[in-house]
Design a protein around this motif. Structure first.
Motif, PDB file in Angstrom:
ATOM      1  N   GLN A   9       0.291  -1.178   0.153  1.00 43.85           N
ATOM      2  CA  GLN A   9       0.023  -0.036  -0.285  1.00 43.85           C
ATOM      3  C   GLN A   9       0.754   1.439  -0.408  1.00 43.85           C
ATOM      4  OE1 GLN A   9      -1.307   2.354   2.041  1.00 43.85           O
ATOM      5  NE2 GLN A   9      -3.433   3.354   1.020  1.00 43.85           N
ATOM      6  N   SER A  11       0.892   4.358   0.930  1.00 47.71           N
ATOM      7  CA  SER A  11       1.077   4.701   1.499  1.00 47.71           C
ATOM      8  C   SER A  11       1.345   4.791   3.236  1.00 47.71           C
ATOM      9  CB  SER A  11      -0.473   5.794   3.173  1.00 47.71           C
ATOM     10  OG  SER A  11      -1.292   6.661   2.052  1.00 47.71           O
ATOM     11  N   ARG A  12       1.580   3.032   3.176  1.00 48.88           N
ATOM     12  CA  ARG A  12       2.723   2.609   4.803  1.00 48.88           C
ATOM     13  C   ARG A  12       3.432   2.533   4.125  1.00 48.88           C
ATOM     14  NH1 ARG A  12      -2.735  -0.049   4.798  1.00 48.88           N
ATOM     15  NH2 ARG A  12      -2.099  -1.867   2.840  1.00 48.88           N
ATOM     16  N   ALA A  33       1.911  11.778  10.603  1.00 54.48           N
ATOM     17  CA  ALA A  33       0.985  12.659   9.483  1.00 54.48           C
ATOM     18  C   ALA A  33       1.262  13.675   8.582  1.00 54.48           C
ATOM     19  CB  ALA A  33      -0.363  12.116  10.388  1.00 54.48           C
ATOM     20  N   VAL A  38      -0.532  12.769   5.610  1.00 64.27           N
ATOM     21  CA  VAL A  38      -1.761  11.251   6.169  1.00 64.27           C
ATOM     22  C   VAL A  38      -2.434  12.209   6.864  1.00 64.27           C
ATOM     23  CG1 VAL A  38      -2.617   9.010   6.027  1.00 64.27           C
ATOM     24  CG2 VAL A  38      -0.571   9.792   4.695  1.00 64.27           C
ATOM     25  N   SER A  39      -4.225  11.940   6.925  1.00 69.71           N
ATOM     26  CA  SER A  39      -4.796  12.722   7.925  1.00 69.71           C
ATOM     27  C   SER A  39      -4.512  11.448   9.694  1.00 69.71           C
ATOM     28  CB  SER A  39      -6.348  12.450   8.200  1.00 69.71           C
ATOM     29  OG  SER A  39      -6.811  10.465   7.532  1.00 69.71           O
ATOM     30  N   SER A  41      -6.173   9.630  11.802  1.00 68.49           N
ATOM     31  CA  SER A  41      -7.059   8.241  11.158  1.00 68.49           C
ATOM     32  C   SER A  41      -6.536   7.585  10.386  1.00 68.49           C
ATOM     33  CB  SER A  41      -8.116   8.694  11.711  1.00 68.49           C
ATOM     34  OG  SER A  41      -8.873   9.805  10.508  1.00 68.49           O
ATOM     35  N   SER A  42      -6.329   8.118   8.651  1.00 65.84           N
ATOM     36  CA  SER A  42      -5.471   7.407   8.684  1.00 65.84           C
ATOM     37  C   SER A  42      -4.487   6.402   8.725  1.00 65.84           C
ATOM     38  CB  SER A  42      -5.429   7.593   6.602  1.00 65.84           C
ATOM     39  OG  SER A  42      -6.990   7.724   6.408  1.00 65.84           O
ATOM     40  N   MET A  43      -3.511   7.219   9.221  1.00 67.26           N
ATOM     41  CA  MET A  43      -2.136   7.085  10.162  1.00 67.26           C
ATOM     42  C   MET A  43      -2.517   6.257  10.824  1.00 67.26           C
ATOM     43  SD  MET A  43       1.363   7.763   9.498  1.00 67.26           S
ATOM     44  CE  MET A  43       0.896   8.187   7.742  1.00 67.26           C
ATOM     45  N   SER A  44      -2.715   6.444  11.809  1.00 68.05           N
ATOM     46  CA  SER A  44      -3.177   5.425  12.545  1.00 68.05           C
ATOM     47  C   SER A  44      -3.428   3.531  12.184  1.00 68.05           C
ATOM     48  CB  SER A  44      -4.447   5.872  13.920  1.00 68.05           C
ATOM     49  OG  SER A  44      -4.956   5.261  14.256  1.00 68.05           O
ATOM     50  N   PHE A  45      -4.462   3.438  11.128  1.00 70.46           N
ATOM     51  CA  PHE A  45      -4.515   1.992  10.810  1.00 70.46           C
ATOM     52  C   PHE A  45      -3.447   1.991   9.807  1.00 70.46           C
ATOM     53  CE2 PHE A  45      -5.528   0.503   6.273  1.00 70.46           C
ATOM     54  CZ  PHE A  45      -6.637  -0.905   7.305  1.00 70.46           C
ATOM     55  N   HIS A  46      -2.746   2.925   8.844  1.00 67.20           N
ATOM     56  CA  HIS A  46      -1.854   2.116   8.497  1.00 67.20           C
ATOM     57  C   HIS A  46      -0.317   1.666   9.468  1.00 67.20           C
ATOM     58  CE1 HIS A  46      -3.010   3.493   4.320  1.00 67.20           C
ATOM     59  NE2 HIS A  46      -3.061   5.077   5.070  1.00 67.20           N
TER      60      HIS A  46
END
Length: 105
Positions: A9, A11-12, A33, A38-39, A41-46
């Motif tokens: 992915q 971003s990752r 982030a 990157v937002s 919340s998205s950064m937390s997921f990644h």
């Protein structure tokens, strides 16, 4: 292999590349982030996905969570990718990944 799936992915992969460049000191999730646009919340997921794949480690410093590249896992991944490369022959890159730094004379 979870590491390859995690790095597939965009971003990752960008997060992991940044953390490798930063070295063992790492960086807080909020700073990562901001740096990558990157937002949170998205950064937390990644970051969770990278941690699940054991590509990053996390430590608490005060109120911040500091993420660092797991260099042992990175080296194992590189070893896995090159284990059967080139029909068992020693592999050498055609050219360096980065141009050599010029030294002042």
């Amino acid at each position: 292999m979870a590491a390859l799936a995690a790095l597939a992915q965009e971003s990752r992969l960008a997060v992991f590349r940044l953390l490798v460049q930063l070295g063992p000191e790492g960086m807080a999730a909020t700073q990562i982030a901001d740096r990558l646009g990157v937002s949170p919340s998205s950064m937390s997921f990644h970051l969770k996905e990278l941690a699940h794949a054991q590509l990053v480690t996390v430590r608490r410093e005060g109120r911040s969570m500091i993420y660092s590249a797991n260099f042992d896992a990175m080296n194992a991944l590189v070893g896995f990718l090159t284990e059967n490369c080139c029909g068992g022959n020693v592999c050498t890159p055609v050219k360096a990944c980065r141009p050599a730094k010029k030294t002042k004379a």
